[in-house]
Design a protein around this motif. Structure first.
Motif, PDB file in Angstrom:
ATOM      1  N   SER A   1       0.829  -1.209   0.000  1.00 20.93           N
ATOM      2  CA  SER A   1       0.000   0.000   0.000  1.00 20.93           C
ATOM      3  C   SER A   1       0.864   1.260   0.000  1.00 20.93           C
ATOM      4  CB  SER A   1      -0.919  -0.018   1.224  1.00 20.93           C
ATOM      5  OG  SER A   1      -1.673   1.167   1.305  1.00 20.93           O
ATOM      6  N   MET A   2       1.936   1.246   0.802  1.00 19.69           N
ATOM      7  CA  MET A   2       2.827   2.406   0.836  1.00 19.69           C
ATOM      8  C   MET A   2       3.519   2.603  -0.511  1.00 19.69           C
ATOM      9  SD  MET A   2       2.644   3.815   3.837  1.00 19.69           S
ATOM     10  CE  MET A   2       4.160   4.760   3.939  1.00 19.69           C
ATOM     11  N   VAL A   3       3.945   1.499  -1.126  1.00 22.51           N
ATOM     12  CA  VAL A   3       4.599   1.597  -2.437  1.00 22.51           C
ATOM     13  C   VAL A   3       3.625   2.142  -3.473  1.00 22.51           C
ATOM     14  CG1 VAL A   3       5.595   0.238  -4.317  1.00 22.51           C
ATOM     15  CG2 VAL A   3       6.312  -0.178  -1.965  1.00 22.51           C
ATOM     16  N   ASN A   4       2.373   1.678  -3.406  1.00 23.55           N
ATOM     17  CA  ASN A   4       1.371   2.198  -4.341  1.00 23.55           C
ATOM     18  C   ASN A   4       1.163   3.699  -4.154  1.00 23.55           C
ATOM     19  OD1 ASN A   4       0.679   0.041  -5.985  1.00 23.55           O
ATOM     20  ND2 ASN A   4      -0.801  -0.777  -4.525  1.00 23.55           N
ATOM     21  N   ASP A   5       1.127   4.139  -2.902  1.00 26.70           N
ATOM     22  CA  ASP A   5       0.977   5.576  -2.652  1.00 26.70           C
ATOM     23  C   ASP A   5       2.168   6.348  -3.219  1.00 26.70           C
ATOM     24  OD1 ASP A   5      -1.394   5.072  -1.381  1.00 26.70           O
ATOM     25  OD2 ASP A   5      -0.555   5.131   0.650  1.00 26.70           O
ATOM     26  N   TRP A   6       3.367   5.810  -3.029  1.00 31.99           N
ATOM     27  CA  TRP A   6       4.563   6.487  -3.544  1.00 31.99           C
ATOM     28  C   TRP A   6       4.560   6.515  -5.070  1.00 31.99           C
ATOM     29  CZ3 TRP A   6       8.691   4.583  -6.467  1.00 31.99           C
ATOM     30  CH2 TRP A   6       9.784   5.447  -6.586  1.00 31.99           C
ATOM     31  N   ARG A   7       4.195   5.387  -5.683  1.00 27.10           N
ATOM     32  CA  ARG A   7       4.154   5.327  -7.145  1.00 27.10           C
ATOM     33  C   ARG A   7       3.087   6.271  -7.702  1.00 27.10           C
ATOM     34  NH1 ARG A   7       2.336   0.935  -9.144  1.00 27.10           N
ATOM     35  NH2 ARG A   7       3.383   1.085 -11.168  1.00 27.10           N
ATOM     36  N   ALA A   8       1.955   6.375  -6.990  1.00 24.18           N
ATOM     37  CA  ALA A   8       0.906   7.293  -7.444  1.00 24.18           C
ATOM     38  C   ALA A   8       1.395   8.736  -7.385  1.00 24.18           C
ATOM     39  CB  ALA A   8      -0.349   7.118  -6.587  1.00 24.18           C
ATOM     40  N   ALA A   9       2.136   9.080  -6.307  1.00 19.79           N
ATOM     41  CA  ALA A   9       2.679  10.440  -6.211  1.00 19.79           C
ATOM     42  C   ALA A   9       3.683  10.698  -7.331  1.00 19.79           C
ATOM     43  CB  ALA A   9       3.331  10.634  -4.840  1.00 19.79           C
TER      44      ALA A   9
END
Length: 541
Positions: free
Chosen positions: A33-41
């Motif tokens: 989930s954290m990686v997805n948030d970072w990739r989305a940013a």
């Protein structure tokens, strides 16, 4: 360590293993989930690089006094909030400031869950261009493409490609410039392109969006294809993680299970060795820690067995060797007694004869203890059978009562049966009663108690009792307490082997012997506890 306690230890290990795997799964899902948030940013920042670079270039081209008016005009056209603000007016973090200093775009969610805010530093200035949009629609990319076309048409034809390249260097988006008709567009889209409109080409097979518009010199420019953000599939990755963790758990379980099995075998061998089976060994395989531990255990067991065997052999040999000279001395005493009529000499010879009898009893005690202590090596076989214990106690009391006429020796209790070897239980009970008679003043009581899965002999006397500090060591071989306990008046004490024999007999029967203070007579109370059903599998063979 019992098997139940060993199983409990490894059960806790397995529970901890499952908890660790679940924790790893939770941490893994949280990490995804954290990686997805970072990739989305990162995706938002890459997507905003070209528009923000274009907007800052257009704003910088305006006279400073007209910039705010120009921004108000363009925000009506694009549907985005546009404004200039000073860097110090914003609470920016360290990494955000570094991004802005490097010419990157910073994205932030707008307050109140109302879209996003984009920040980019103006060239050679501390002023920031802020763009705020609440949602992405066709209007925004179309207006931005028109602004890009206007920006390129504002320079001579031979400088347009260089200007376009400066913008392309500031973004990771795919951007191109060409002449003729771009491939992949339909005839209607080409007509729209020739009419000066912005064409949005969507490829449904590979979801993507490409924007086209034509410059004043007839060439066309394109931005894209831009693909939508594709987050890591949490469900799929979670399923893969679950499978991998299950496989890892099974592998770890098998490894721990193997260690548990080897430790259980070691524990069983140690228990057999502690119970007197000195031939017990473990299978020392491998060169790992457990293999080395097993080899060390076997080496220790062999050394202990050798030492005990030597001691027992010496005790038996010495005891047997004593019998011959003792027999010769007794024969000589009888001859001297027959040759003399002097009362004094006969009295002294009687004292010597009693001492010889004491030596004989000591030899018998040593041999009996040696046989019990080396039951495995000498082939001593226990023969447990269902035995009525009350008659056994009565026989012991009847045999000892004539030797202590001044004492009141009684037997009480209820009839009870147990699977025991009657010979050794009688010997143990005889030693306990004889010990009580040695130290009693007037009374000795033998009580037989029948419990749910065991029987207990309580042998009590009204003597001085046994001090608490001596209650553990009194069962060790050749242990004798002070003279007040070992002798009273003319009664001769034992040799410190009687209670050791009792403890050994109790051990072979999976029972126990304990000592306490008698609540009825005030002296010592020895309790011999025996299981009703003898476990033949654990007995010495």
């Amino acid at each position: 360590m019992s098997r139940a306690s060993t199983g409990g230890v490894f059960l806790r290990v397995y529970i901890a293993l499952v908890a660790a795997l679940l924790l790893i799964l939770a941490v893994g899902l949280f990490g995804i989930s954290m990686v997805n948030d970072w990739r989305a940013a990162q995706y938002r920042e890459r997507l905003a690089e070209a528009p923000m670079a274009l907007l800052t270039a257009l704003v910088a081209a305006q006279p400073e006094e007209r910039r705010n008016a120009w921004l108000e005009q363009e925000q009506d056209r694009t549907g985005m909030g546009l404004a200039l603000t000073d860097t110090e007016m914003l609470a920016l973090g360290y990494w955000e400031r570094r991004q802005l200093d490097h010419g990157d775009v910073v994205t932030r969610p707008a307050s109140g869950d109302s879209g996003w805010r984009l920040f980019r530093r103006m060239p050679d200035s501390d002023t920031l261009l802020v763009a705020h949009f609440t949602g992405l629609s066709e209007r925004q990319p179309q207006q931005l493409m028109l602004m890009l076309r206007q920006w390129l048409n504002a320079v001579p034809e031979d400088q347009r490609e260089a200007r376009f390249q400066t913008l392309r260097d500031q973004t990771a988006l795919t951007m191109g410039i060409g002449s003729g008709s771009p491939a992949g567009l339909s005839s209607s889209q080409l007509e729209q392109l020739d009419a000066g409109q912005v064409v949005m080409n969507v490829e449904p097979e590979r979801p993507s969006l490409a924007l086209y518009t034509r410059l004043a010199d007839g060439r066309w420019i394109t931005v894209g294809p831009v693909r939508p953000f594709e987050p890591l599939p949490v469900v799929s990755i979670g399923a893969v993680m679950v499978v991998m963790l299950m496989l890892m758990g099974i592998i770890v379980y098998l490894l721990v299970r193997g260690v548990e099995s080897r430790l259980r075998h070691m524990e069983q061998a140690a228990s057999r060795f502690a119970a007197g089976d000195f031939d017990a060994r473990v299978e020392a395989r491998g060169s790992d820690y457990l293999g080395q531990f097993g080899a060390a255990f076997n080496s220790m067991a062999a050394q202990v067995q050798a030492v005990l065997s030597a001691q027992q052999e010496m005790m038996r040999a010495v005891s047997h060797e004593f019998r011959t000279p003792v027999a010769r001395i007794r024969f000589a005493l009888q001859m001297v007694e027959d040759m003399s009529d002097s009362p004094t000499i006969r009295r002294q010879l009687g004292e010597v004869d009693r001492d010889i009898e004491s030596i004989d009893r000591l030899i018998d005690e040593i041999l009996a203890y040696a046989r019990l202590d080396s039951a495995t090596e000498t082939g001593l076989m226990f023969e447990p059978t269902a035995t009525a214990l009350m008659p056994l106690a009565e026989q012991v009391v009847d045999s000892l009562a004539p030797m202590y006429p001044a004492l009141e020796i009684t037997v009480k209790g209820e009839p009870a049966d147990a699977v025991v070897d009657a010979r050794y239980i009688q010997r143990a009970l005889q030693n306990l009663v004889a010990n009580a008679c040695h130290h009693a003043r007037r009374r000795v009581t033998v009580t037989l108690l029948n419990e749910e899965d065991s029987v207990m002999f309580d042998v009590e006397d009204d003597g001085q009792g046994v001090p608490r500090r001596d209650r553990e060591r009194i069962f060790k071989p050749f242990t004798r307490l002070d003279d007040s306990r070992t002798r009273r008046g003319e009664r001769q004490g034992g040799y410190g082997l009687g209670l050791a024999i009792v403890a050994r007999v109790a051990q072979w029967h999976q029972g126990q012997v304990a000592i306490d203070t008698s609540t009825t007579l005030g002296g010592a109370r020895f309790s011999l506890v025996l299981p009703i059903q003898h476990r033949a599998a654990d007995s010495p063979e």
